[in-house]
Design a protein around this motif. Structure first.
Motif: not given
Length: 426
Positions: A165, A174, A151
């Motif tokens: 994304a 992400i 992330s």
């Protein structure tokens, strides 16, 4: 089998009768316990909220010191929150040396690299979520800190938004959160990833880099090497761009800078000394508030003990008759303790409800005020609130039990005949 249980119910009945005999006094005692428990409970929750909000606000103001390689050119305003692009770096093991120095409370390493993402160049800053104190405080209130290495956090000026994304080195990452506007370009325009995530990207970049890119050759080979570099440069492991340092509340900034200055090959960038002094004073203030709360509980213990001493003294004749009829000292103490548990237990339960009311009112009033100032006002977790409520309730009952125990034990040491002869209070 039922005979031993009769005295307990008899003592409980007597305790309930004693509570109702002086109803006004019992109400005042229960009210005192209710206020103490309610204020203690709400104070612990609101104190945590205020402390978290103030500490977060001070963290948003940046580090006290930033350690960069000797010769690195930095902008003081920017380095308070994050690092700036530079070709120089430091060994990661230096962090352990810095943490061992006197006066250093927190050390947050960061590493900035230029990377390619979907055909464009980005600043990718690696940080340690467990040690960071300048990046994550800029997450909006209520947004959890991302724990997944895949992330990213994006600055306020970034084009991505949470949930998008982004592909870097063939890996899909992400966007887990978007930081609030800071006004500091390197932080608002960069992407942030954990060191574990950066290591995974570096491994992916090494795997995607053609073997011919490691040889010196013609233009075609140079083009392949350049294409690999657009993804991520070949990163040496165990290197960082800078260390952000937060000083302890009782630390001397001058002594800390002197100790760090003995380390060769580093340069110290100093933050705003006014903010450093204010944050250090905050730590001493919080300890003072905690000590004041402890003195408040101690004074409540004295008040409860004094009240139960008066209650026991006005019943000397009654207690003496019970002793003369065969009541054991332990039963006399149990009678006093049961009365204390009934009074303080009920007062503590109502006090917890009173504390929730205070928290609700404060959240509606102070919360809106803090929001208008842009300061975070986020309450603790449900587990913390439940623990604070339970602890406050137990403390209220315990104070009553201790106060009654002192008075009850004093009554058992007197001669029953003398107690019968004593005048009871009107």
């Amino acid at each position: 089998m039922t005979r031993p249980r009769a005295p307990r119910f008899l003592l409980l009945r007597l305790a309930a009768q004693n509570v109702g005999r002086r109803l006004l006094r019992s109400l005042f005692l229960g009210l005192a316990v209710m206020i103490a428990v309610g204020v203690g409970f709400s104070g612990s929750v609101l104190g945590w909220t205020f402390r978290h909000g103030v500490v977060t606000s001070f963290s948003r103001m940046g580090a006290d010191l930033v350690i960069v390689p000797q010769g690195a050119l930095v902008n003081i305003t920017s380095t308070l929150l994050t690092v700036q692009p530079t070709d120089l770096d430091l060994d990661e093991s230096l962090g352990a040396v810095l943490r061992a120095l006197p006066g250093v409370a927190k050390v947050a390493p960061q590493r900035l690299v230029r990377a390619g993402a979907e055909g464009r160049a980005i600043n990718l800053i690696a940080y340690d979520p467990a040690q960071d104190f300048t990046v994550q405080p800029w997450l909006p209130a209520g947004q959890p800190t991302p724990s997944d290495p895949s992330s990213l956090l994006v600055g306020a000026r970034g084009g991505e938004k949470p949930g998008d994304a982004l592909t870097i080195c063939g890996r899909t990452l992400i966007i887990a959160g978007r930081l609030s506007q800071t006004g500091v370009g390197p932080l608002d325009e960069s992407l942030f990833i954990s060191f574990a995530g950066l290591d995974a990207l570096a491994a992916a970049a090494r795997g995607s880099r053609p073997a011919s890119s490691t040889r010196q050759g013609g233009p075609h080979e140079h083009h392949e090497h350049h294409g690999a570099q657009e993804c991520l440069p070949d990163l040496a492991p165990g290197r960082v761009t800078a260390f952000l340092i937060q000083l302890a509340p009782d630390a001397s900034p001058i002594q800390a800078r002197f100790a760090i200055g003995q380390i060769p090959g580093v340069k110290i960038v100093v933050g705003n000394p006014v903010l450093t002094a204010a944050r250090q004073s905050l730590g001493a203030l919080l300890w003072g508030v905690t000590a004041f709360a402890g003195l408040l509980l101690l004074s409540l213990l004295f008040v409860v003990s004094l009240l139960f001493s008066a209650i026991v003294q006005e019943r000397f004749r009654e207690i003496g008759m019970l002793r003369a009829m065969g009541a054991r000292p332990g039963q006399i103490v149990s009678l006093t303790l049961m009365e204390a548990v009934l009074l303080t237990g009920l007062g503590s339960v109502i006090g917890v409800g009173f504390g929730f009311l205070l928290i609700f009112v404060s959240a509606r009033s102070l919360g809106a005020y803090f929001d208008s100032l842009g300061a975070p006002f986020e309450g603790p977790s449900d587990a913390f609130v439940l623990a604070a409520a339970t602890l406050s309730l137990c403390c209220g009952v315990l104070l009553g039990v201790l106060g009654a125990l002192v008075a009850g034990r004093h009554a058992t040491r007197l001669d029953p005949y003398r107690m019968i002869q004593m005048e009871s209070a009107p």
